[in-house]
Design a protein around this motif. Structure first.
Motif, PDB file in Angstrom:
ATOM      1  N   PHE A 231       0.725  -1.227   0.028  1.00 55.88           N
ATOM      2  CA  PHE A 231      -0.029  -0.032   0.050  1.00 55.88           C
ATOM      3  C   PHE A 231       0.952   1.284   0.097  1.00 55.88           C
ATOM      4  CE2 PHE A 231      -2.335  -3.556   2.093  1.00 55.88           C
ATOM      5  CZ  PHE A 231      -3.536  -3.597   1.129  1.00 55.88           C
ATOM      6  N   VAL A 246      -3.415  -0.150   4.698  1.00 51.86           N
ATOM      7  CA  VAL A 246      -4.353   0.318   3.407  1.00 51.86           C
ATOM      8  C   VAL A 246      -5.054   1.483   4.023  1.00 51.86           C
ATOM      9  CG1 VAL A 246      -6.127  -1.166   4.302  1.00 51.86           C
ATOM     10  CG2 VAL A 246      -6.267  -0.121   2.052  1.00 51.86           C
ATOM     11  N   GLU A 247      -5.252   1.755   5.698  1.00 55.87           N
ATOM     12  CA  GLU A 247      -6.012   2.794   5.971  1.00 55.87           C
ATOM     13  C   GLU A 247      -5.287   3.923   6.134  1.00 55.87           C
ATOM     14  OE1 GLU A 247      -5.791  -0.420   7.528  1.00 55.87           O
ATOM     15  OE2 GLU A 247      -7.833  -1.007   7.612  1.00 55.87           O
ATOM     16  N   ARG A 250      -5.042   5.370   2.452  1.00 53.05           N
ATOM     17  CA  ARG A 250      -6.497   5.985   2.142  1.00 53.05           C
ATOM     18  C   ARG A 250      -6.208   7.283   2.652  1.00 53.05           C
ATOM     19  NH1 ARG A 250      -9.499   2.231   3.521  1.00 53.05           N
ATOM     20  NH2 ARG A 250      -9.639   1.315   1.736  1.00 53.05           N
ATOM     21  N   LEU A 255      -3.984   6.325  -2.184  1.00 50.67           N
ATOM     22  CA  LEU A 255      -5.108   5.397  -3.364  1.00 50.67           C
ATOM     23  C   LEU A 255      -5.781   6.131  -4.160  1.00 50.67           C
ATOM     24  CD1 LEU A 255      -6.175   2.860  -0.297  1.00 50.67           C
ATOM     25  CD2 LEU A 255      -4.117   2.722  -1.635  1.00 50.67           C
ATOM     26  N   ASP A 256      -6.158   7.227  -3.843  1.00 51.88           N
ATOM     27  CA  ASP A 256      -6.998   7.917  -5.057  1.00 51.88           C
ATOM     28  C   ASP A 256      -6.176   9.114  -5.795  1.00 51.88           C
ATOM     29  OD1 ASP A 256      -6.650  10.083  -3.088  1.00 51.88           O
ATOM     30  OD2 ASP A 256      -8.624  10.147  -2.558  1.00 51.88           O
ATOM     31  N   TYR A 259      -2.785  12.557  -3.035  1.00 52.33           N
ATOM     32  CA  TYR A 259      -1.631  12.989  -2.128  1.00 52.33           C
ATOM     33  C   TYR A 259      -0.640  13.984  -2.787  1.00 52.33           C
ATOM     34  CZ  TYR A 259       2.793  12.387   0.597  1.00 52.33           C
ATOM     35  OH  TYR A 259       3.730  12.784   1.171  1.00 52.33           O
TER      36      TYR A 259
END
Length: 288
Positions: A231, A246-247, A250, A255-256, A259
């Motif tokens: 991740f 993963v937390e 995110r 993840l999207d 950042y």
């Protein structure tokens, strides 16, 4: 610990992986100029080269953070602790050391032949105001009001600012109840040192609200980056990597794709506006 040449080699590799081609000489100098901000407290440096710039649009603005981080670490190694920024020969010596490090790195340039000799020249763009940890800055935003931030770190990555969520109508030192943006951001540009974002006070107690060594984050594994994990990873100023779950990936926007840890001042404010819209005016009680 890497030397300066290794850092510059990494900088060029990150550029090539992001953009799909090697950097031009001009793009390398542009990255170094942005990465140098915060390396020398009292000077804003300008970087040029003996190679005439070719026509074309710079892709430096499309880069993620890793190239800037590698460049900053390389410059930290070049400048070292033995040079006095106030001495007459400072920029000349930095230029000589940088030229040697770039030559030793063996990086490929998109616009010059491998045998071409690239010589860096360093000059003073302007003298800046000194900054201290705990300085509280007020960044004016177009919608009216101010984003309030605190200088929380000055390290190999540059100068990190911890921001508060709310927008306030007048510059003020934050109250102890004001919420903070979860992670500090490293600044590109001299918005604070030049006075465009005025320093309105100093309160070292606010440093306890933020991490003292803010990390930068790297996207999940690329084939050439096996240490980044499934991740992604966080990296501190000592260049120690920490795999994240993963937390956390995110939460910071890995993840999207939202950042960014290094941003010029105005883009930083737009990033904050997108996530913390300036509709509320914040807690108006004075700081304790």
């Amino acid at each position: 610990m890497f030397g300066s040449a290794e850092h510059f080699r990494e900088m060029a590799a990150e550029f090539a992986e992001e953009i799909g081609r090697p950097p031009t000489v001009r793009e390398v100098m542009e990255i170094l100029e942005l990465a140098s901000i915060g390396e020398v407290d009292v000077l804003r440096l300008r970087f040029t080269a003996n190679i005439k710039a070719t026509a074309g649009v710079s892709r430096v603005g499309d880069l993620n953070d890793a190239a800037f981080a590698a460049a900053a670490s390389g410059l930290e190694a070049v400048i070292g602790s033995d040079l006095d920024p106030e001495s007459p020969g400072f920029t000349g010596e930095v230029g000589r050391r940088l030229t040697s490090a770039l030559r030793e790195s063996g990086i490929e340039y998109a616009d010059v032949a491998p045998e071409a000799e690239v010589r860096a020249k360093v000059s003073v763009a302007r003298r800046l105001k000194r900054t201290r940890l705990g300085d509280v800055v007020a960044a004016p935003i177009p919608a009216g009001g101010y984003r309030i931030g605190v200088i929380v770190a000055k390290n190999a990555f540059g100068l990190a600012i911890g921001f508060f969520e709310t927008v306030v109508p007048v510059p003020r030192v934050p109250a102890s109840t004001d919420k903070v943006v979860p992670f500090p951001m490293y600044k590109l540009g001299d918005s604070i040192e030049s006075g465009r974002w005025p320093i309105i006070g100093n309160d070292e107690r606010l440093l306890d609200r933020f991490p003292r060594d803010p990390e930068i984050y790297h996207r999940p594994d690329w084939p050439s980056k096996p240490r980044r994990g499934e991740f992604g990873a966080a990296e501190n100023s000592a260049r120690v990597l920490r795999k994240i779950d993963v937390e956390e990936a995110r939460a910071v926007g890995l993840l999207d794709g939202t950042y960014h840890q290094f941003l010029p001042g105005q883009r930083m404010l737009r990033w904050l506006d997108d996530r913390y819209p300036p509709g509320g005016r914040g807690d108006q009680r004075p700081a304790p």
